[in-house]
Scaffold this motif. Structure first.
Motif, PDB file in Angstrom:
ATOM      1  N   TYR A   1       0.869  -1.181   0.000  1.00  0.00           N
ATOM      2  CA  TYR A   1       0.000   0.000   0.000  1.00  0.00           C
ATOM      3  C   TYR A   1       0.907   1.233   0.000  1.00  0.00           C
ATOM      4  N   SER A   2       1.127   1.781  -1.179  1.00  0.00           N
ATOM      5  CA  SER A   2       2.125   2.833  -1.359  1.00  0.00           C
ATOM      6  C   SER A   2       1.541   4.237  -1.297  1.00  0.00           C
ATOM      7  N   GLN A   3       0.226   4.372  -1.174  1.00  0.00           N
ATOM      8  CA  GLN A   3      -0.408   5.681  -1.161  1.00  0.00           C
ATOM      9  C   GLN A   3      -0.588   6.207   0.265  1.00  0.00           C
ATOM     10  N   ASP A   4      -0.814   7.498   0.370  1.00  0.00           N
ATOM     11  CA  ASP A   4      -1.058   8.132   1.663  1.00  0.00           C
ATOM     12  C   ASP A   4      -2.473   7.792   2.122  1.00  0.00           C
ATOM     13  N   TYR A   5      -2.598   7.087   3.254  1.00  0.00           N
ATOM     14  CA  TYR A   5      -3.934   6.752   3.746  1.00  0.00           C
ATOM     15  C   TYR A   5      -4.413   7.731   4.811  1.00  0.00           C
ATOM     16  N   LYS A   6      -3.685   8.841   4.992  1.00  0.00           N
ATOM     17  CA  LYS A   6      -4.160  10.032   5.701  1.00  0.00           C
ATOM     18  C   LYS A   6      -4.610   9.723   7.128  1.00  0.00           C
ATOM     19  N   LEU A   7      -3.710   9.135   7.890  1.00  0.00           N
ATOM     20  CA  LEU A   7      -4.051   8.753   9.257  1.00  0.00           C
ATOM     21  C   LEU A   7      -4.437   9.957  10.105  1.00  0.00           C
TER      22      LEU A   7
ATOM     23  N   ASP B   1     -13.748  11.910  13.435  1.00  0.00           N
ATOM     24  CA  ASP B   1     -14.781  11.408  14.363  1.00  0.00           C
ATOM     25  C   ASP B   1     -15.332  10.059  13.916  1.00  0.00           C
ATOM     26  N   ILE B   2     -14.450   9.128  13.582  1.00  0.00           N
ATOM     27  CA  ILE B   2     -14.890   7.797  13.159  1.00  0.00           C
ATOM     28  C   ILE B   2     -15.284   7.006  14.395  1.00  0.00           C
ATOM     29  N   ASP B   3     -16.577   6.667  14.488  1.00  0.00           N
ATOM     30  CA  ASP B   3     -17.080   5.961  15.664  1.00  0.00           C
ATOM     31  C   ASP B   3     -17.876   4.713  15.309  1.00  0.00           C
ATOM     32  N   CYS B   4     -17.913   4.330  14.030  1.00  0.00           N
ATOM     33  CA  CYS B   4     -18.624   3.131  13.598  1.00  0.00           C
ATOM     34  C   CYS B   4     -18.192   2.805  12.175  1.00  0.00           C
ATOM     35  N   THR B   5     -18.606   1.660  11.665  1.00  0.00           N
ATOM     36  CA  THR B   5     -18.190   1.269  10.321  1.00  0.00           C
ATOM     37  C   THR B   5     -18.769   2.199   9.250  1.00  0.00           C
ATOM     38  N   ALA B   6     -19.973   2.725   9.484  1.00  0.00           N
ATOM     39  CA  ALA B   6     -20.559   3.649   8.509  1.00  0.00           C
ATOM     40  C   ALA B   6     -19.706   4.910   8.384  1.00  0.00           C
ATOM     41  N   ARG B   7     -19.219   5.392   9.514  1.00  0.00           N
ATOM     42  CA  ARG B   7     -18.383   6.588   9.492  1.00  0.00           C
ATOM     43  C   ARG B   7     -17.028   6.288   8.853  1.00  0.00           C
TER      44      ARG B   7
ATOM     45  N   PRO C   1      -5.748  -0.222   4.787  1.00  0.00           N
ATOM     46  CA  PRO C   1      -5.008   0.087   6.023  1.00  0.00           C
ATOM     47  C   PRO C   1      -5.886   0.154   7.265  1.00  0.00           C
ATOM     48  N   TYR C   2      -7.195   0.382   7.080  1.00  0.00           N
ATOM     49  CA  TYR C   2      -8.105   0.537   8.210  1.00  0.00           C
ATOM     50  C   TYR C   2      -8.997  -0.677   8.432  1.00  0.00           C
TER      51      TYR C   2
ATOM     52  N   THR D   1     -10.557  -0.288  14.427  1.00  0.00           N
ATOM     53  CA  THR D   1      -9.497  -0.579  13.460  1.00  0.00           C
ATOM     54  C   THR D   1      -8.599   0.619  13.202  1.00  0.00           C
ATOM     55  N   VAL D   2      -9.145   1.827  13.337  1.00  0.00           N
ATOM     56  CA  VAL D   2      -8.310   3.017  13.219  1.00  0.00           C
ATOM     57  C   VAL D   2      -7.304   3.046  14.362  1.00  0.00           C
ATOM     58  N   ALA D   3      -7.737   2.613  15.534  1.00  0.00           N
ATOM     59  CA  ALA D   3      -6.824   2.527  16.672  1.00  0.00           C
ATOM     60  C   ALA D   3      -5.684   1.554  16.397  1.00  0.00           C
ATOM     61  N   MET D   4      -6.000   0.417  15.808  1.00  0.00           N
ATOM     62  CA  MET D   4      -4.949  -0.555  15.505  1.00  0.00           C
ATOM     63  C   MET D   4      -3.968  -0.005  14.481  1.00  0.00           C
ATOM     64  N   ARG D   5      -4.479   0.723  13.488  1.00  0.00           N
ATOM     65  CA  ARG D   5      -3.576   1.361  12.520  1.00  0.00           C
ATOM     66  C   ARG D   5      -2.682   2.379  13.215  1.00  0.00           C
ATOM     67  N   LEU D   6      -3.254   3.180  14.100  1.00  0.00           N
ATOM     68  CA  LEU D   6      -2.464   4.149  14.867  1.00  0.00           C
ATOM     69  C   LEU D   6      -1.345   3.453  15.634  1.00  0.00           C
ATOM     70  N   LEU D   7      -1.669   2.345  16.295  1.00  0.00           N
ATOM     71  CA  LEU D   7      -0.669   1.652  17.112  1.00  0.00           C
ATOM     72  C   LEU D   7       0.457   1.089  16.261  1.00  0.00           C
ATOM     73  N   LEU D   8       0.133   0.474  15.141  1.00  0.00           N
ATOM     74  CA  LEU D   8       1.189  -0.083  14.285  1.00  0.00           C
ATOM     75  C   LEU D   8       2.065   1.020  13.702  1.00  0.00           C
ATOM     76  N   ASP D   9       1.474   2.152  13.385  1.00  0.00           N
ATOM     77  CA  ASP D   9       2.238   3.237  12.760  1.00  0.00           C
ATOM     78  C   ASP D   9       3.106   3.990  13.757  1.00  0.00           C
ATOM     79  N   ARG D  10       2.710   3.994  15.063  1.00  0.00           N
ATOM     80  CA  ARG D  10       3.366   4.944  15.966  1.00  0.00           C
ATOM     81  C   ARG D  10       3.817   4.370  17.297  1.00  0.00           C
ATOM     82  N   ALA D  11       3.557   3.111  17.571  1.00  0.00           N
ATOM     83  CA  ALA D  11       3.986   2.525  18.856  1.00  0.00           C
ATOM     84  C   ALA D  11       5.100   1.511  18.625  1.00  0.00           C
ATOM     85  N   SER D  12       6.122   1.584  19.450  1.00  0.00           N
ATOM     86  CA  SER D  12       7.211   0.603  19.396  1.00  0.00           C
ATOM     87  C   SER D  12       7.055  -0.478  20.444  1.00  0.00           C
ATOM     88  N   THR D  13       6.312  -0.186  21.504  1.00  0.00           N
ATOM     89  CA  THR D  13       6.178  -1.101  22.631  1.00  0.00           C
ATOM     90  C   THR D  13       4.738  -1.131  23.130  1.00  0.00           C
ATOM     91  N   VAL D  14       4.463  -2.096  23.982  1.00  0.00           N
ATOM     92  CA  VAL D  14       3.146  -2.178  24.617  1.00  0.00           C
ATOM     93  C   VAL D  14       2.875  -0.918  25.434  1.00  0.00           C
TER      94      VAL D  14
END
Length: 393
Positions: free
Chosen positions: A56-62, A69-75, A180-181, A217-230
Motif C-alpha cells: 500500500y504505497s499511497q497516503d492513507y491520511k491517518l 470522528d470515526i465511531d462506527c463502520t458507517a463513518r 489500512p483501516y 481498526t483506526v486505533a490498531m492502525r495508529l498503534l502499528l504506525d506509531r507505537a514501538s512497545t506495549v
C-alpha cells in the motif's frame, strides 16, 4: 521442502514483485498512483484467489482519519469514500463490516531468546442460505512517511470481497483503498504486534470531553504506525475516546478487546469495562504481568467483568479454547518456540469444513516472531503449507 512442509517466503527485498493481471475496474479511482497500487495485488498461490499481497504505497491520511470522528463502520466508510477514493459511490455503494472471534497468546522462546505471539483469526461468513462464504486474506504492507513500516492482515469479506474477487470480472476494486483501516492484526518494524478479538455485550463508548473519537481498526492502525512497545501503545489509546461498533445499519452490536505484545517481552490485554452490563463499557483496563493474562479468547478477563455473563467466570464464548491454551502454555512452562506456537494454534483451531453448525471457522493462523519481525502463517488449517512474511517495502 522442509519437514514435509511447503514454506513460501514472501516480501523479500530481492524478490521480483509480479502483480496478478485483472480486467476488473476500480470505478471510484482516477488517480494514476492509486490505480497502479490497486493493480499491483498479487495472488500468492497463482490463481486460487485465497491469499493476496499488496504494498500500500499511497497516503492513507491517518491524521485526517483521527480528526474525522470515526465511531462506527458507517463513518469509516464515509472517510474512505471522501478522503481515499476519487469519486463518491452512487446509492449505497460498497459495504464495510467488521467482526472477529479468535484466540491469541504471547510467550518467550527461552532457547533462542525470541519473543513469540500466536494468533488464530476465526470467523464464519455465511450467505443468506447459510452457506459458508470463502474469503480472501489480503496481506497489506505499509510504510507511512514519518511512521513505522508494518505488515497487517485483512479479511476481504469485511469490505465485500469474496475469494477470487480480484479476477472475477465483476468486483469493483475501489474499496481496496480501505485496506489500512480494515486490519485484524499486524506487526511493525519495531516488533510491536496487536490483534483484536470479539467480546459479547454492549460496545465500548467513551465520552471524555478532552479526547477525540477513535474506532477499533483506526486505533490498531495508529498503534502499528506509531507505537514501538506495549507501553507506548497503551499511552496512545489513553489519548482517545474508544468507540466500538454499534452501527444498526450493519446489524453489528459487539465489543472487542486488544491483545498486544512487543519485542521486549511485554504483553497486555486491553479491555473496556463496566460491571453494569446495561451500560456501554468505558473504563479502560490493562491486564498484564501475570501468566494468566498471556492468552485470550472471546470473553472478558478483567476482574471488573469477571462475574458478569460476559466475563471469565460465566461466559462460555471461547472457554474451551481458553482452557486448552492455558493448559498447553502451562505445560510448556510458558516457553514457546515458533513451531510450538503453531501447534498450539492447531489445537484451538475451529472447523472442519463440513461442520456447518460451527460458529467459528479458522481463516488463518499466524505466529509473530517479534524479535525477528516476521510472521509465519497457515490459512484454512492447511498446516503443511506455510507463508512467511517480513516487514520490507
Amino acid at each position: 521442502m522442509r519437514d514435509n512442509k511447503l514454506i513460501m517466503t514472501m516480501s523479500s527485498a530481492s524478490e521480483k514483485y509480479s502483480a496478478t493481471s485483472t480486467q476488473n475496474k476500480a470505478l471510484l479511482i482516477t488517480d494514476e498512483g492509486k490505480r497502479d497500487m490497486i493493480y499491483s495485488l498479487r495472488d500468492l498461490e497463482g490463481n486460487k484467489g485465497r491469499i493476496y499481497e499488496v504494498r500500500y504505497s499511497q497516503d492513507y491520511k491517518l491524521d485526517e482519519a483521527l480528526n474525522f470522528d470515526i465511531d462506527c463502520t458507517a463513518r469509516l466508510k464515509a472517510f474512505v469514500a471522501s478522503h481515499l477514493c476519487d469519486k463518491l459511490p452512487s446509492g449505497a455503494g460498497a459495504s464495510i463490516s467488521y467482526d472477529a472471534d479468535c484466540s491469541a497468546f504471547a510467550c518467550p522462546d527461552l532457547t533462542t531468546g525470541d519473543c513469540v505471539m500466536g494468533r488464530n483469526f476465526d470467523f464464519n461468513h455465511r450467505d443468506e442460505l447459510g452457506e459458508r462464504i470463502m474469503i480472501p486474506l489480503i496481506v497489506v504492507h505499509t510504510a507511512p512517511e514519518g511512521g513505522k513500516k508494518s505488515v497487517s492482515f485483512v479479511d476481504g469479506q469485511f469490505i465485500g470481497y469474496k475469494s477470487g474477487f480480484y479476477t472475477d470480472g465483476i468486483s469493483d476494486l475501489s474499496m481496496l483503498m480501505a485496506l489500512p483501516y480494515m486490519l485484524l492484526d499486524g506487526i511493525n518494524e519495531d516488533g510491536f504486534a496487536v490483534s483484536v478479538l470479539k467480546l459479547d455485550g454492549k460496545p465500548t463508548i467513551q465520552r471524555y470531553a478532552d479526547r477525540k473519537k477513535i474506532f477499533t481498526t483506526v486505533a490498531m492502525r495508529l498503534l502499528l504506525d506509531r507505537a514501538s512497545t506495549v507501553d507506548e501503545a497503551i499511552e496512545l489509546l489513553q489519548q482517545y475516546n474508544m468507540y466500538m461498533d454499534d452501527d444498526p445499519t450493519n446489524g453489528v452490536d459487539a465489543n472487542y478487546h486488544f491483545f498486544m505484545a512487543d519485542a521486549k517481552g511485554n504483553y497486555a490485554i486491553v479491555e473496556y469495562a463496566d460491571s453494569d452490563i446495561n451500560n456501554n463499557p468505558s473504563k479502560m483496563e490493562v491486564l498484564r504481568g501475570r501468566d494468566v493474562w498471556r492468552f485470550a479468547t472471546n470473553f472478558y478477563v478483567s476482574p471488573t467483568m469477571a462475574d458478569t455473563p460476559y466475563g471469565v467466570n460465566h461466559s462460555e464464548h471461547g472457554k474451551d479454547r481458553y482452557v486448552r491454551l492455558g493448559d498447553k502454555l502451562s505445560e510448556a512452562g510458558f516457553n514457546v518456540s515458533t513451531k510450538m506456537a503453531m501447534e498450539m494454534l492447531r489445537e484451538v483451531a475451529q472447523g472442519p469444513d463440513g461442520d456447518q453448525s460451527s460458529t467459528g471457522f479458522t481463516q488463518w493462523s499466524e505466529v509473530f516472531n517479534l524479535t525477528k519481525k516476521e510472521v509465519t502463517m497457515s490459512i484454512l488449517r492447511e498446516w503443511n503449507r506455510q507463508f512467511v512474511f517480513r516487514i520490507e517495502m
